[in-house]
Design an enzyme around this catalytic site. Structure first.
Site, short mmCIF file in Angstrom:
data_model
loop_
_atom_site.label_atom_id
_atom_site.label_comp_id
_atom_site.label_asym_id
_atom_site.label_seq_id
_atom_site.Cartn_x
_atom_site.Cartn_y
_atom_site.Cartn_z
N ASP A 193 0.75 -1.11 0.05
CA ASP A 193 -0.12 0.05 -0.24
C ASP A 193 1.01 1.29 0.11
O ASP A 193 0.52 2.75 -0.84
CB ASP A 193 -0.73 -0.17 1.61
N MET A 274 -7.26 5.39 3.21
CA MET A 274 -7.61 7.05 2.65
C MET A 274 -6.04 6.84 1.57
O MET A 274 -6.49 8.03 0.39
CB MET A 274 -8.07 8.09 3.19
N ARG A 275 -5.12 6.24 1.31
CA ARG A 275 -4.57 6.40 0.75
C ARG A 275 -4.49 6.75 -0.67
O ARG A 275 -4.08 7.11 -1.72
CB ARG A 275 -3.27 5.62 1.46
N ALA A 276 -5.43 5.43 -1.21
CA ALA A 276 -5.60 5.11 -2.55
C ALA A 276 -6.39 6.12 -3.10
O ALA A 276 -5.70 6.60 -4.13
CB ALA A 276 -6.94 3.98 -2.39
#
Length: 696
Positions: A193, A274-276
């Site tokens: 990720d 929320m990184r995506a």
């Protein structure tokens, strides 16, 4: 300095080239993880990218590449005088798999820090890579603690070095690129990720494209400078386009409609955190800038999803990365807005070729012909048909419920062999561990002396000091202060006084599965349960960073279905396609496993093995098969190999052969039900082998 292969001369690999260029335009995208088979120009593409990056202005003499106009106020080489700038090419720094922590983050001279109070700091690779590219080949083989340090620095834009209260901080902003071959093991999901984008690459299956790969590579090998000269114009054009896109990037508008599509897509595919969303937003913006536009369109969002989401969809290590493109299109259409209406080209690059040609050389470090392809950020990797299947018919799965066609075997198969049985649902197991204290590779299974863990004592350093034991060092230096003429407040410390901290942590082991696939195990319901148990142990091995191997035996012989590897995915695939039937050559299985361990001990002597024999204990074929199996088992006991026998015997009448085998091995037996319900760690720790590895 050798002439790198031109980036624009690469053949195919459109997704790979686009992902690298987007990071060159906007390093905030977060880097690229390139996954693919050997010989697909992964390394060549990454090394070629550095020639396309704009030159950087740096403070003359600064080891940390500070910008003259905005030097880092905390730079260890600062403060810097104005007007001392110079220009140099952007660097590409390679991080070797076997690098030490000090080589990565830098090293402090502890002796001078204690005696003189001086922060004598030697920069590491993170400092060298600042404002350039940091390339990690085979990133999946990098030790976990190095990956953590690397990704933390990439996320924070700074590197911190702490040694016994002495700390140094410096800026470390770089374009992070990792390459890996999934056959050699996967990265942990939380580390996957942290890479902004992921690209799957595969060699082209088109003969014409493969011919072009070979032609270009041979031409480059014959005359690197001449070959690079023929592509100089294309290289300059792409470099100018990168500069223009960087200049345009701050003016690109990411409207509410595009943001809504991004959020809806991430929600629809159930990605964690929320990184995506943030990575998709930055990628879509970079795509618009690369295409020369000031507005983000729907096709930018779609391409961003294909590059940023596939690796975030993995729920367990046996899931293949990929994205359902039909579902993606439905989501984008549902949340479409006039603000993001599609228009123009859907390739995500404005319709222009990256290089004006076909491009890919196949010139990876591996000598095979690379290039090409259909592997990309959004597609599923090609699925190989199971053994014996008709490749032209496409991939197939075992019939529902694990039922075989008539006669319990595939059409045309020998009567003694049954169709592979689908594994039962895996379950959570407790820890299998090897007794004693090892010195193997860092992992999470058995106790070991490691560089990281709880401090258990001290010793004199062998080579460079890495982990100071402060109390032991002071204790060693204190009796000599008067004879050394100490007159001030500082402690007079000599090299002989320094003490290295000894630490205890966990190591990864070699878990070698020896699986009985004979007719005595071929009851379909039971074999499904057996495969489910082995699959559960494979999942545990993945989480504990072990190497795994698989030996199977049936019919007249045993075979090494999978040599020791870090890829539990490969082991799971071999297990799923494992056929059953025939006699039970137990001795052959044990002897084959013993030979596998002998060879692996030569390759990796520090990694301790754990043998898991999955059988009902029966042995047939040959003269005195049970006695022969017992003699083979005693070889493991003589070598001090920890072992567990998973007893698969079923029925009301039980012969207890598996428990007898465990006794010959010097190990412990556990039933299939016990594997699920009881603590394996307690069972294995009771193993009393002939050689306890002599705990130091």
């Amino acid at each position: 300095m050798s002439t790198p292969y031109p980036f624009t001369a690469l053949v195919g690999q459109d997704d790979l080239r686009l992902a690298l260029l987007l990071n060159a335009v906007s390093p905030a995208v977060g880097g690229v993880l390139v996954r693919g088979e050997k010989g697909t120009a992964k390394s060549t593409a990454v090394r070629a990218l550095s020639a396309l990056l704009p030159d950087v202005d740096v403070v003359a003499g600064c080891r940390f590449s500070c910008a003259p106009g905005a030097p880092d106020p905390g730079c260890p080489d600062g403060p810097h005088e104005p007007g001392t700038g110079t220009t140099r090419a952007a660097r590409m720094v390679e991080l070797p798999v076997g690098a030490s922590e000090d080589r990565l983050v830098g090293a402090l001279d502890i002796e001078r820090a204690l005696a003189e109070g001086v922060k004598a700091f030697e920069p590491g690779l993170l400092a060298d890579a600042h404002r350039g590219i940091l390339y990690v080949d085979e990133v999946n083989l990098l030790h976990d603690h190095l990956v953590d340090l690397l990704l933390d620095a990439a996320a924070m834009g700074a590197s911190y070095v702490e040694r016994e209260g002495v700390s140094v901080r410096h800026a470390a902003r770089f374009l992070l690129v990792g390459t890996m071959n999934p056959e050699e093991g996967e990265l942990r999901p939380q580390l996957l990720d942290r890479f902004g984008l992921t690209v799957e690459v595969a060699a082209s299956r088109e003969p014409d494209q493969r011919v072009e790969v070979v032609k270009r590579r041979l031409a480059y090998d014959d005359d690197p400078e001449g070959f690079a000269g023929r592509w100089a114009a294309e290289e300059a054009a792409v470099r100018d386009r990168v500069v223009a896109a960087r200049a345009l990037l701050p003016r690109v508008r990411l409207g509410d409609g595009a943001l809504r599509q991004i959020a809806a897509t991430c929600a629809a595919f159930e990605v964690d955190g929320m990184r995506a969303d943030i990575v998709m937003a930055r990628t879509a913006t970079a795509l618009a800038a690369w295409a020369g536009r000031e507005d983000v369109l729907a096709e930018d969002v779609r391409q961003a999803a294909l590059l940023a989401l596939p690796h975030r969809r993995r729920r367990n290590p046996f899931d293949a990365p990929g994205l359902d493109e039909d579902k993606l299109d439905e989501t984008l259409e549902e949340f479409a807005d006039d603000d993001t209406g599609s228009g123009g080209d859907t390739t995500g690059d404005g319709g222009d070729s990256v290089d004006g040609g076909d491009g890919d050389d196949g010139g990876d470090d591996d000598p095979g012909p690379g290039g090409g392809g259909d592997g990309g950020g959004g597609g599923l990797p090609p699925q190989a048909p199971p053994p014996g299947a008709d490749a032209s018919a496409g991939p197939s799965a075992p019939p529902a419920g694990g039922e075989a066609p008539e006669g319990g075997r595939p059409q045309g198969a020998p009567a003694a062999e049954q169709q592979p049985v689908r594994a039962a649902e895996p379950f959570r197991t407790k820890v299998l561990s090897v007794p004693g204290l090892g010195d193997g590779a860092a992992g999470r299974r058995s106790r070991a002396r490691t560089e990281h863990g709880r401090t258990t004592g001290s010793r004199r350093p062998r080579g460079a000091l890495t982990k100071l034991h402060l109390a032991a060092t002071v204790q060693a230096a204190a009796p000599h202060q008067r004879t050394r003429g100490r007159s001030g407040p500082g402690l007079v410390v000599r090299r002989d006084d320094l003490r290295q901290a000894t630490r205890e942590g966990r190591e990864g082991n070699l878990v070698l599965f020896v699986v009985d696939a004979s007719g005595s195990m071929a009851a379909r319901q039971r074999m499904g349960a057996v495969k489910g148990a082995v699959l559960s142990l494979l999942l545990d091995a993945y989480q504990r960073r072990d190497k795994v191997g698989l030996v199977t035996f049936r019919g007249a012989a045993a075979e090494v279905a999978l040599p020791p590897t870090s890829s539990v995915d490969a082991a799971a695939a071999r297990l799923e396609s494992l056929p059953t039937g025939g006699r039970t050559p137990l001795a052959a299985g044990l002897l084959t496993a013993h030979e596998v361990l002998r060879i692996e001990r030569l390759r990796d002597p520090a990694r301790r093995p754990l043998v898991v024999v999955v059988t009902d204990g029966r042995a047939t074929g040959g003269v005195e098969p049970v006695a022969l199996a017992g003699r083979a088992a005693r070889l493991f006991a003589a070598d001090g190999v920890a072992s567990v026998v998973v007893d698969c015997e079923a029925g009301f009448v039980r012969l207890g052969l598996a428990a007898r085998l465990a006794g010959e091995l010097g190990g412990t037996a556990v039933t299939l039900d016990g594997l699920r319900a009881e603590s394996i760690a307690g069972l294995v720790r009771e193993v009393r082998t002939g050689n306890e590895r002599k705990v130091a």
